[in-house]
Design an enzyme around this catalytic site. Structure first.
Site, short mmCIF file in Angstrom:
data_model
loop_
_atom_site.label_atom_id
_atom_site.label_comp_id
_atom_site.label_asym_id
_atom_site.label_seq_id
_atom_site.Cartn_x
_atom_site.Cartn_y
_atom_site.Cartn_z
N ALA A 101 29.02 43.22 32.54
CA ALA A 101 29.77 42.48 31.52
C ALA A 101 28.88 41.55 30.70
CB ALA A 101 30.89 41.67 32.18
N GLU A 102 27.87 40.97 31.35
CA GLU A 102 27.02 39.99 30.67
C GLU A 102 25.98 40.64 29.76
OE1 GLU A 102 27.23 36.83 30.53
OE2 GLU A 102 28.58 36.26 32.16
N SER A 103 25.32 41.69 30.25
CA SER A 103 24.16 42.22 29.51
C SER A 103 24.08 43.73 29.43
CB SER A 103 22.87 41.70 30.16
OG SER A 103 22.71 42.29 31.45
N VAL B 6 29.33 41.71 37.04
CA VAL B 6 28.91 40.58 36.19
C VAL B 6 27.72 40.98 35.32
CG1 VAL B 6 27.90 38.27 36.21
CG2 VAL B 6 29.85 38.78 37.69
N TYR C 153 37.06 38.14 29.72
CA TYR C 153 35.93 38.27 30.63
C TYR C 153 36.41 38.45 32.07
CZ TYR C 153 31.61 37.05 33.11
OH TYR C 153 30.51 37.05 33.95
#
Length: 241
Positions: free
Chosen positions: A131-133, A128, A228
């Site tokens: 994928a997020e940052s 996560v 996502y």
């Protein structure tokens, strides 16, 4: 081709297996026909066939050595010899998919502690964050999500996060949120990830409560959420390697 009797470079086998995992994840959307879905399968087939065609020029390694795990390096980029038979576009896509997932280091203790505290697998938290940052603690999205796990201000405050740019607070808050979503959806990881991206209210309106219902209704969610979920599940496999 009988892969069990043919001399194969172990790096190639590792990457073929990772590609196969990423390709199989697209089965979440197998219930509907889409141009992008067909393209994913086509890309995988061309990459797989190209790699198989290029095996003869690779450095020989025995299949027995490969099965013992000798020389396997997660995320190892393909060398020039392994790219024979691939188009430039396919080669670039393969390299990006398998070599770009860097292992975290600086945040490892924070991830392990939050994972233990909230009962979420470390590989999920890492996936996560990636994928997020991309492990950028100062990341800010166009919508205002902040930090490693891209927490919105209201969500972060509800999770006790005063400073979303503090890695310890952000990872603790984001992991707690993931734990809450996993509990809400009975441990259905795909559904929890979809809710993390699109918001649980959107899933509730669609009547999505588990991964089976997610597979049936995934096409009703934004394209960003569909991608996502697939991306995080693939990255989870990477961080488990």
């Amino acid at each position: 081709m009988n892969l069990s009797t043919k001399a194969i470079d172990p790096y190639t086998i590792k990457e073929l297996l990772q590609l196969q995992v990423m390709n199989q994840l697209s089965l979440l959307t197998s219930g509907r026909s889409s141009v992008s879905g067909q393209s994913d399968h086509t890309d995988f087939a061309s990459i797989l066939n190209g790699l198989l065609a290029g095996m003869d020029s690779a450095s020989p390694q025995s299949a027995a050595g490969m099965s013992a795990g000798a020389g396997l390096v997660p995320g190892q980029a393909l060398g020039p010899a392994m790219l024979s038979g691939l188009s430039a576009a396919s080669a670039g896509a393969l390299t990006r998919k398998l070599a770009s997932a860097a292992k975290p280091s600086a945040y490892e203790p924070l991830i392990q502690e939050a994972s233990r505290r909230f009962g979420v697998e470390p590989s999920i938290v890492k996936a996560v964050i990636h994928a997020e940052s991309s492990f950028n603690a100062n990341a800010v999205s166009g919508a205002g999500a902040k930090g490693l796990m891209q927490l919105m201000d209201a969500t972060g405050q509800g999770l006790g996060v005063d400073n979303p740019f503090d890695p310890a607070q952000n990872i603790e808050g984001g992991t707690r949120y993931l734990s809450n979503l996993l509990s809400k959806y009975g441990g259905s990881l795909g559904t929890a990830l979809a809710a993390y991206n699109a918001g649980p209210t959107r899933l509730d309106r669609l009547g999505i409560r588990n991964d089976q219902e997610l597979a049936e209704k995934l096409h009703l969610l934004p394209a960003e959420t569909q991608q996502y979920v697939r991306k995080v599940l693939a990255l989870k496999e990477h961080y488990e390697a």
